[in-house]
Design a protein around this motif. Sequence first.
Motif, PDB file in Angstrom:
ATOM      1  N   MET A 127     -15.416  64.695 -23.877  1.00 35.93           N
ATOM      2  CA  MET A 127     -15.758  63.264 -24.279  1.00 35.93           C
ATOM      3  C   MET A 127     -16.826  63.383 -25.356  1.00 35.93           C
ATOM      4  SD  MET A 127     -17.514  60.179 -22.019  1.00 35.93           S
ATOM      5  CE  MET A 127     -19.455  60.443 -22.337  1.00 35.93           C
ATOM      6  N   TRP A 128     -17.854  64.473 -25.436  1.00 37.14           N
ATOM      7  CA  TRP A 128     -18.936  64.527 -26.418  1.00 37.14           C
ATOM      8  C   TRP A 128     -18.367  65.040 -27.678  1.00 37.14           C
ATOM      9  CZ3 TRP A 128     -22.706  61.455 -24.920  1.00 37.14           C
ATOM     10  CH2 TRP A 128     -22.870  61.248 -23.483  1.00 37.14           C
TER      11      TRP A 128
ATOM     12  N   TYR B 169     -20.868  62.720 -11.839  1.00 42.61           N
ATOM     13  CA  TYR B 169     -21.971  63.651 -12.069  1.00 42.61           C
ATOM     14  C   TYR B 169     -23.213  63.066 -12.288  1.00 42.61           C
ATOM     15  CZ  TYR B 169     -19.060  67.761 -12.866  1.00 42.61           C
ATOM     16  OH  TYR B 169     -18.164  68.807 -12.669  1.00 42.61           O
ATOM     17  N   LEU B 170     -23.287  61.650 -12.954  1.00 42.49           N
ATOM     18  CA  LEU B 170     -24.408  61.033 -13.164  1.00 42.49           C
ATOM     19  C   LEU B 170     -25.034  60.434 -11.834  1.00 42.49           C
ATOM     20  CD1 LEU B 170     -23.419  58.791 -16.134  1.00 42.49           C
ATOM     21  CD2 LEU B 170     -25.374  60.659 -16.007  1.00 42.49           C
TER      22      LEU B 170
ATOM     23  N   LEU C 237     -15.068  61.119 -14.128  1.00 39.44           N
ATOM     24  CA  LEU C 237     -15.902  62.305 -14.198  1.00 39.44           C
ATOM     25  C   LEU C 237     -17.361  62.115 -14.504  1.00 39.44           C
ATOM     26  CD1 LEU C 237     -14.755  65.575 -15.879  1.00 39.44           C
ATOM     27  CD2 LEU C 237     -16.755  64.488 -16.563  1.00 39.44           C
ATOM     28  N   HIS C 238     -17.749  61.353 -15.482  1.00 36.48           N
ATOM     29  CA  HIS C 238     -19.133  61.464 -15.773  1.00 36.48           C
ATOM     30  C   HIS C 238     -19.849  60.662 -14.849  1.00 36.48           C
ATOM     31  CE1 HIS C 238     -17.655  62.784 -19.491  1.00 36.48           C
ATOM     32  NE2 HIS C 238     -19.040  63.575 -19.678  1.00 36.48           N
TER      33      HIS C 238
ATOM     34  N   GLN D 135     -12.637  60.069 -17.849  1.00 38.98           N
ATOM     35  CA  GLN D 135     -13.720  60.329 -18.033  1.00 38.98           C
ATOM     36  C   GLN D 135     -14.596  59.722 -17.729  1.00 38.98           C
ATOM     37  OE1 GLN D 135     -14.847  63.135 -20.544  1.00 38.98           O
ATOM     38  NE2 GLN D 135     -12.462  63.735 -20.035  1.00 38.98           N
TER      39      GLN D 135
ATOM     40  N   ILE E 230     -16.605  68.613 -19.127  1.00 45.07           N
ATOM     41  CA  ILE E 230     -17.633  67.587 -19.607  1.00 45.07           C
ATOM     42  C   ILE E 230     -17.706  67.485 -21.252  1.00 45.07           C
ATOM     43  CG2 ILE E 230     -20.148  67.130 -19.379  1.00 45.07           C
ATOM     44  CD1 ILE E 230     -20.168  68.590 -16.985  1.00 45.07           C
TER      45      ILE E 230
END
Length: 390
Positions: free
Chosen positions: A367-368, A306-307, A302-303, A299, A364
């Motif tokens: 995680m949220w 993208y960030l 991945l984030h 995670q 995505i």
Amino acid sequence: MFTFDNTTIILSAVLLVMALLTPLVSPFFRKVRMTEPVLEDETDTEEEKNEAKLPPISIIFAPDDNAEELSKYLPLYLNQQYEAPFQVIVVAPQKDNETEDVLKRFADNEHLYTTFIPQSSRYMSRKKLAITLGVKAARYDWILMADICSYPQTENWLQTIARNCTKDKELVVGYTRYEDETPAYRRFEQLFHALYIMREYQKDKAYRCCFTALLFRKGIFLKEEGFRGNLKYLRGEYDFMVNKYAKGHNLAFENTPEGTLIEEIPTEKIWKNKHLFYMENRQHMLRTARHRLLPCLDQVVLHLNYLMEMAAIITGLLLNQLTIVVAAALSLLLTMILRTVIAKKKLNQFNENIPTWRVVPYEIAIMWHYISYKMMYHKADKYDFISHKL
């Protein structure tokens, strides 16, 4: 404005390399071993044929207000084509009239055995108590714990999963997936987490069981005092069993379509409780930190990717550095394409029909959704997760 100084070239290269590499840091990319169908070879020796003989099995169900599911699915288990003896044990709450009425309809079936949980039982999980009573009532050493809200696809399901019951095994887990009508995100998330668990199985590092079919040996269950140590926790029967009893090479896994159970569409309450109870139970399980390490790493990668891509696009636009904007946009597009292709391949392998365009947002969202359930868990009364034994 397009510029090609060293900083711009290095930054663009870093973005493109990350776009190529980060999709590989994913459970969808890692190889999961599929169980091969076993065909009897005419050249097998008599000793090999004896070794391949299926063992007698006792199947245990512990329904709780599941009369409708029992009525629909119990015949599918009672009518399994199995060359060895087997019995189906239903352990139901006393004075559950609807369940009793269903069981009376099948009372003449030679495979069915029924017993009941006394109403006076307290201070322990009634589900675990029901399973324990079922184990003690079982005729055979190999016991299959299953959920009546799941059902087999074929009459050969039992013999498919039971072929893994060899001398060197003490646990056998059978793959479970949701019905096709289940919301796509829930099917996606279920497989997402299952991939980590299956990888742990094949590496002999089993942690938990998110499936609803588990075979174990009666002798070992009784010798190790069953659910002792976690009886007060209301849920997590499969998780605690694998966490306590899986050691070394003693666990086998079956994930062929014939050996797969189909689980009913979960209600909103069942789906939420599944997450919240696991968050409580994992605090009392062994090897939790090791199990969570890889998903957390995936995670973060991945984030972070993208960030970085979004930050590069915004910064490039603000500074009028079009080279960086183009490189970041290409990297973002490449990331999304690679992640989608890799995930779709694995989804198709497990017969999950998820629309292609949903793969990236679902990945995505994992995680949220986890964060939202974590917040619910912290707000929950912790006595809701136990049988109130003080």
